[in-house]
Design a protein around this motif. Structure first.
Motif, PDB file in Angstrom:
ATOM      1  N   PRO A  59      12.596 -65.784 -64.201  1.00 22.40           N
ATOM      2  CA  PRO A  59      12.676 -66.968 -65.056  1.00 22.40           C
ATOM      3  C   PRO A  59      12.302 -68.227 -64.267  1.00 22.40           C
ATOM      4  N   ALA A  60      11.851 -69.258 -64.976  1.00 23.48           N
ATOM      5  CA  ALA A  60      11.399 -70.499 -64.326  1.00 23.48           C
ATOM      6  C   ALA A  60      12.457 -71.045 -63.374  1.00 23.48           C
ATOM      7  N   SER A  61      13.732 -70.920 -63.772  1.00 25.75           N
ATOM      8  CA  SER A  61      14.815 -71.491 -62.950  1.00 25.75           C
ATOM      9  C   SER A  61      14.937 -70.793 -61.587  1.00 25.75           C
ATOM     10  N   GLU A  62      14.411 -69.599 -61.453  1.00 27.10           N
ATOM     11  CA  GLU A  62      14.530 -68.829 -60.205  1.00 27.10           C
ATOM     12  C   GLU A  62      13.235 -68.840 -59.388  1.00 27.10           C
ATOM     13  N   ARG A  63      12.201 -69.476 -59.964  1.00 31.38           N
ATOM     14  CA  ARG A  63      10.861 -69.305 -59.382  1.00 31.38           C
ATOM     15  C   ARG A  63      10.763 -69.795 -57.936  1.00 31.38           C
ATOM     16  N   LYS A  64      11.561 -70.815 -57.610  1.00 26.23           N
ATOM     17  CA  LYS A  64      11.470 -71.336 -56.235  1.00 26.23           C
ATOM     18  C   LYS A  64      11.930 -70.296 -55.208  1.00 26.23           C
ATOM     19  N   TRP A  65      12.643 -69.261 -55.654  1.00 22.70           N
ATOM     20  CA  TRP A  65      13.109 -68.210 -54.742  1.00 22.70           C
ATOM     21  C   TRP A  65      12.258 -66.947 -54.837  1.00 22.70           C
ATOM     22  N   GLY A  92      18.677 -62.968 -66.294  1.00 25.86           N
ATOM     23  CA  GLY A  92      19.360 -63.119 -67.578  1.00 25.86           C
ATOM     24  C   GLY A  92      20.044 -61.818 -67.982  1.00 25.86           C
ATOM     25  N   TYR A  93      20.876 -61.895 -69.036  1.00 20.04           N
ATOM     26  CA  TYR A  93      21.588 -60.719 -69.552  1.00 20.04           C
ATOM     27  C   TYR A  93      22.418 -60.039 -68.456  1.00 20.04           C
ATOM     28  N   ARG A  94      22.844 -60.850 -67.481  1.00 24.01           N
ATOM     29  CA  ARG A  94      23.645 -60.381 -66.344  1.00 24.01           C
ATOM     30  C   ARG A  94      22.933 -59.315 -65.504  1.00 24.01           C
ATOM     31  N   GLN A  95      21.616 -59.330 -65.533  1.00 28.56           N
ATOM     32  CA  GLN A  95      20.846 -58.341 -64.771  1.00 28.56           C
ATOM     33  C   GLN A  95      20.066 -59.046 -63.668  1.00 28.56           C
ATOM     34  N   THR A  96      19.543 -58.262 -62.734  1.00 30.53           N
ATOM     35  CA  THR A  96      18.836 -58.851 -61.599  1.00 30.53           C
ATOM     36  C   THR A  96      17.516 -58.123 -61.354  1.00 30.53           C
ATOM     37  N   ILE A  97      16.573 -58.855 -60.745  1.00 34.96           N
ATOM     38  CA  ILE A  97      15.380 -58.240 -60.176  1.00 34.96           C
ATOM     39  C   ILE A  97      15.782 -57.911 -58.737  1.00 34.96           C
ATOM     40  N   SER A  98      15.529 -56.675 -58.309  1.00 38.94           N
ATOM     41  CA  SER A  98      16.038 -56.226 -57.008  1.00 38.94           C
ATOM     42  C   SER A  98      15.451 -57.038 -55.862  1.00 38.94           C
TER      43      SER A  98
END
Ligand code: SAH
Length: 234
Positions: free
Chosen positions: A57-63, A73-79
């Protein structure tokens, strides 16, 4: 004197190269457990070129190029990229393989695999995540990935048997349908153990009689393989 930056300076400045360096450092540090000291060339090139920033998501893009798991989102993560790299190496895939992925999430792991194999079949429990993954994969032209919504514990029998199965959510044991849908000689990589504690990343191989040998690789922490989607949220 040339004002062009040297190749090594360019590499230091490129966040994708910094991420590869971080993955390789962690592989080297864990090789005593995993037996995997470095990236193979195809996996290295694939990790360098699949744009992780497009899957978060855009909010995480800097990382996006940090070696860490991010929320999708949906309490899930990209590993964490190190885990994506390690699981990909452990699968030992080749260019004609058909691979089943359980827990497609953002679609990033599926995209990485799609560059290395013939076809990827992803199952994702959360319809909104499956739709978003589909959209991202289509926009980037990953055409050899199929995604369906459902409980991955049942696998995807219509496309079985698979050369390899990757499970990216934690289960106490390997769901039997996934073993049935794996070819003899096929590999299955999954985090096995309790839902809300550490699990053991395991590499399983199916023998000619259909039995699994299980090799314990590394302690890990994954979100649980669920039977029902989590409550709705952004
Ligand atoms: N491989 C993903 C990250 C996985 S996070 C990526 O590259 O982004 C784990 C995913 O498994 C989540 O998206 C979660 O919704 C999904 N999941 C949980 N239980 C599931 C189940 N029973 N069947 C299919 N997917 C499931």
């Amino acid at each position: 004197m040339s004002t062009e930056p040297s190749a090594s300076a360019r590499r230091r400045d490129d966040p994708r190269d910094a991420l590869i360096a971080a993955i390789e450092a962690q592989l080297a540090a864990t090789a005593g457990f995993t037996g995997c000291a470095r990236l193979s060339l195809p996996v290295r090139e694939t990790l360098r070129t699949v744009p992780r920033e497009a899957f978060v998501p855009a909010s995480e893009r800097k990382w996006a190029h940090a070696n860490r798991a991010l929320t999708i989102g949906y309490r899930q993560t990209i590993s964490q990229p190190f885990i994506v790299a390690l699981m990909t190496e452990l699968l030992g895939v080749g260019p004609t393989d058909r691979v089943l992925e359980i827990g497609t999430g953002s679609g990033y792991q599926a995209a990485v695999l799609s560059r290395l194999v013939g076809a990827v079949f992803g199952v994702e429990l959360v319809p909104e995540l499956a739709a978003r993954a589909r959209q991202t994969l289509d926009a980037l032209g990953y055409t050899n990935v199929a995604v369906r919504v459902g409980d991955g514990a049942a696998g995807w029998s219509e496309h079985a048997p698979f050369d390899a199965v990757i499970v990216t959510a934690a289960a106490p044991a390997v769901p039997p349908a996934l073993v049935r849908q794996l070819k003899p000689g096929g590999r299955l990589v999954a985090p096995l153990g309790p839902a809300h504690d550490r699990q053991m990343l395991c590499r399983c191989v199916k023998d000619a009689r259909g039995a699994l040998t299980v090799e314990r690789i590394l302690p890990v922490a994954f979100v649980p393989l669920r039977s029902n989607p989590p409550p709705r949220e952004g």
